[in-house]
Design a protein around this motif. Structure first.
Motif, PDB file in Angstrom:
ATOM      1  N   ARG A   1     -39.466  12.844  55.483  1.00 25.70           N
ATOM      2  CA  ARG A   1     -39.098  12.173  56.722  1.00 25.70           C
ATOM      3  C   ARG A   1     -39.833  12.870  57.854  1.00 25.70           C
ATOM      4  O   ARG A   1     -39.670  14.071  58.044  1.00 25.70           O
ATOM      5  N   THR A   2     -40.651  12.134  58.581  1.00 23.49           N
ATOM      6  CA  THR A   2     -41.381  12.689  59.717  1.00 23.49           C
ATOM      7  C   THR A   2     -40.813  12.086  60.989  1.00 23.49           C
ATOM      8  O   THR A   2     -40.584  10.882  61.071  1.00 23.49           O
TER       9      THR A   2
ATOM     10  N   THR B   1     -41.243  17.544  60.253  1.00 23.26           N
ATOM     11  CA  THR B   1     -41.066  16.869  58.958  1.00 23.26           C
ATOM     12  C   THR B   1     -39.967  17.547  58.152  1.00 23.26           C
ATOM     13  O   THR B   1     -39.843  18.768  58.164  1.00 23.26           O
ATOM     14  N   LEU B   2     -39.197  16.738  57.457  1.00 25.17           N
ATOM     15  CA  LEU B   2     -38.219  17.232  56.490  1.00 25.17           C
ATOM     16  C   LEU B   2     -38.684  16.847  55.093  1.00 25.17           C
ATOM     17  O   LEU B   2     -39.041  15.699  54.841  1.00 25.17           O
ATOM     18  N   VAL B   3     -38.673  17.819  54.194  1.00 24.66           N
ATOM     19  CA  VAL B   3     -38.872  17.578  52.770  1.00 24.66           C
ATOM     20  C   VAL B   3     -37.502  17.793  52.146  1.00 24.66           C
ATOM     21  O   VAL B   3     -36.916  18.872  52.269  1.00 24.66           O
TER      22      VAL B   3
ATOM     23  N   ALA C   1     -36.093  16.356  63.141  1.00 21.98           N
ATOM     24  CA  ALA C   1     -35.908  17.098  61.884  1.00 21.98           C
ATOM     25  C   ALA C   1     -34.972  18.280  62.113  1.00 21.98           C
ATOM     26  O   ALA C   1     -34.070  18.529  61.317  1.00 21.98           O
ATOM     27  N   ARG C   2     -35.165  18.988  63.206  1.00 19.55           N
ATOM     28  CA  ARG C   2     -34.293  20.134  63.521  1.00 19.55           C
ATOM     29  C   ARG C   2     -32.870  19.650  63.783  1.00 19.55           C
ATOM     30  O   ARG C   2     -31.912  20.210  63.277  1.00 19.55           O
ATOM     31  N   ARG C   3     -32.733  18.565  64.562  1.00 21.38           N
ATOM     32  CA  ARG C   3     -31.396  18.023  64.856  1.00 21.38           C
ATOM     33  C   ARG C   3     -30.698  17.544  63.589  1.00 21.38           C
ATOM     34  O   ARG C   3     -29.494  17.739  63.439  1.00 21.38           O
ATOM     35  N   ALA C   4     -31.429  16.903  62.678  1.00 20.49           N
ATOM     36  CA  ALA C   4     -30.828  16.409  61.431  1.00 20.49           C
ATOM     37  C   ALA C   4     -30.252  17.567  60.619  1.00 20.49           C
ATOM     38  O   ALA C   4     -29.148  17.470  60.081  1.00 20.49           O
TER      39      ALA C   4
END
Length: 172
Positions: free
Chosen positions: A64-65, A139-141, A71-74
């Motif tokens: 998810r980009t 980005t989240l992996v 990404a930090r907030r998620a």
């Protein structure tokens, strides 16, 4: 390996407030199958292994980009939600049927990482699903295992490391 062509939408910027009960509707957020924020791009891959009638394993990888600090907030939101709702009783089920969630530091990967454990108890049966989330910039992996037996997440860190190396090498 099967490439997913349809992904469930993330939760968007509609964050559940502190007054929202810990109910079945929170399970996708708590298990990291959905996250808060709105990614600008998403991709997924699924790998499954059927070792027998009672032994089925599914692994998922999500990228998810985000265009901003989503990404930090998620990741922050996920830690907050699990801290607030570590146990969710399944409505309309037998007494004691529930999901349990826990967050532990992930392997030291990327800018931030965490390990999310989920166990679902139904009667005397327990199934687990574990996730490792790794943030690299925007980005989240996310690598998830589902359907494993308690303690069956021994390859999860290796899968997350491989997914991160591939992302850093290819951008996908």
């Amino acid at each position: 390996m099967e490439i997913a062509t349809v992904m469930p939408a993330d939760a968007g910027d509609q964050r559940p407030g502190v007054d929202v009960p810990c109910s079945d509707s929170m399970i996708p957020l708590l298990s990291a199958t959905r996250l808060t924020g709105t990614p600008s791009a998403m991709a997924a891959a699924t790998l499954s292994y059927d070792a027998g009638p009672d032994d089925f394993w599914v692994g998922n990888e999500f990228l998810r980009t985000y265009a901003d600090d989503g990404a930090r907030r998620a990741m922050t939101d996920l830690r907050t939600f699990i801290g607030r709702c570590p146990t969710v009783a399944l409505s309309g089920q037998r007494a004691g049927d529930s999901y349990r969630f826990a967050v532990a530091p992930g392997p030291r990967l990327g800018d931030d990482s965490m390990h999310v454990s989920c166990s679902m108890t139904s009667g005397s049966d327990t199934l687990e699903g574990d996730s490792i989330l790794v943030r690299i910039g925007t980005t989240l992996v996310v690598v998830q295992e589902q359907g494993n037996k308690p303690g069956g997440d021994k390859y999860l860190t290796q899968l997350a490391e491989a997914a991160l190396r591939r992302y850093q090498t290819t951008g996908s």
